[in-house]
Motif scaffolding. Structure first.
Motif: not given
Ligand SMILES: Nc1nc2c(ncn2[C@@H]2O[C@H](COP(=O)(O)OP(=O)(O)OP(=O)(O)O)[C@@H](O)[C@H]2O)c(=O)[nH]1
Ligand SMILES: [Mg+2]
Length: 244
Positions: A13, A17, A43, A71, A99, A139, A218-219
Motif C-alpha cells: 500500500p 511513498e 490511493d 485515501k 517505507d 512509540r 508517517s501516516k
C-alpha cells in the motif's frame, strides 16, 4: 518446505511513498521466485507515487498497480489488494509497508513459514529475536501497550497483533469474511488475525526487526490508535468473526 513453492503476491500500500517505492521494488526483485508478484495499491498519492508505480509496472513484468481514487486508510487499501491478488491466482498474499520499516530481506522467511504449514505468518517484534530500532519511548509504549491491551481482551496468544508484515494462505482470506471488515489502521491488522484465529487457522509469529522509516512521512495518527482502542472490545462481541 512441504510441497511445491507457492505463488506469492506482495501487496504494497502506498500513500506518498515517492522516495521509497522504486527502491522497495528493486530491493524485492531479487527475492521473488517464478510467478511471484508485487501489487502496489496507491490511493492517488499527491506526490505522484502512482505514476512511478505505473512506470515500474511497464518495465517489470512482475509488478501490478491498483489505483484507488481516494485515501481511505490502510484497511480498505489492503482489502482491495487482497481481492485483486486472489483473482490473479496468488496462493500466498503478503502485507508489507513500503517505507523500509519492514526489511525486504525478511520476505523469504515469511513465505517459508507459510510453506512449512502456517496459515497466517506474522512478522513479530515481540518474540525472542525480534525488536524495534530507532523508536523513542512514546512509540515503544504505544506499541507495547497496544499489544497488551489487545491480548487482555482477545486472548489470541499473539505477541505482536498490530504489526503489518504478514503472510496469508489464500484459503484464509477466502474463509474470513473480508467484506465485513471496516477497520482502517492497526485495528485492521488485529481484526484479520483475530478472524483467522477464530476460524481455527494456525497463526505463527516469526521474529523481525522493525526500523523507523528514513524517507517520507508517517501516516500514523491519534485517530488510528483510538480506532484500535474502541474496536478491540467490539471484536469480542462480533458473531461475524466466527467461521460460517
Ligand atoms: N494505499 C494506502 N496506503 C497507505 C495509507 N495509509 C498508509 N499507507 C501506506 O501504508 C504503509 C504504512 O504506513 P505508515 O505511514 O508507514 O504508517 P505506519 O507504518 O503505521 O506508521 P509509522 O511506523 O510511523 O511509519 C506505507 O507504505 C504507507 O504509504 C492509505 O490510506 N492508503
Ligand atoms: Mg511505517
Amino acid at each position: 518446505m512441504i510441497g511445491p513453492a507457492l505463488r506469492a503476491t506482495i501487496c504494497l500500500p502506498t500513500y506518498n511513498e515517492l522516495a521509497n517505492l522504486e527502491r522497495m521494488i528493486r530491493a524485492l526483485q531479487p527475492l521473488l521466485r517464478d510467478g511471484d508478484r508485487i501489487l502496489v495499491v496507491d490511493d492517488d498519492s499527491p506526490d505522484g507515487t502512482g505514476a512511478v508505480a505505473d512506470r515500474l509496472a511497464q518495465e517489470l513484468a512482475f509488478v501490478d498497480v491498483l489505483h484507488r481514487p481516494v485515501k481511505e486508510g490502510l484497511g480498505p487499501a489492503y482489502l482491495a489488494g487482497f481481492q485483486r491478488a486472489l483473482a490473479d491466482g496468488a496462493e500466498l498474499v503478503l502485507e508489507m509497508d513500503c517505507d523500509f520499516s519492514h526489511d525486504p530481506a525478511d520476505v523469504p522467511r515469511l513465505i517459508a513459514a507459510a510453506e512449512e504449514g502456517a496459515d497466517v505468518v506474522l512478522g513479530s517484534r515481540y518474540v525472542p529475536g525480534g525488536g524495534v530500532t530507532d523508536w523513542g519511548v512514546l512509540r515503544r509504549a504505544i506499541s507495547r501497550g497496544g499489544s497488551i491491551y489487545t491480548e487482555l481482551f482477545l486472548r489470541m496468544g499473539v505477541k505482536d497483533p498490530t504489526g503489518g508484515f504478514k503472510c496469508f494462505r489464500r484459503h484464509v482470506l477466502e474463509t474470513i469474511d473480508l467484506a465485513a471488515i471496516t477497520a482502517k489502521g492497526y485495528a485492521f491488522q488485529i481484526e484479520t488475525t483475530y478472524r483467522a484465529k477464530r476460524a481455527g487457522f494456525r497463526v505463527v509469529e516469526i521474529p523481525i526487526t522493525f526500523s523507523d522509516r528514513e524517507l517520507g512521512h508517517s501516516k500514523m495518527s491519534r485517530a488510528i490508535v483510538l480506532e484500535a482502542i474502541w474496536r478491540v472490545p467490539l471484536l469480542l462481541a462480533s458473531k461475524h468473526a466466527r467461521r460460517h
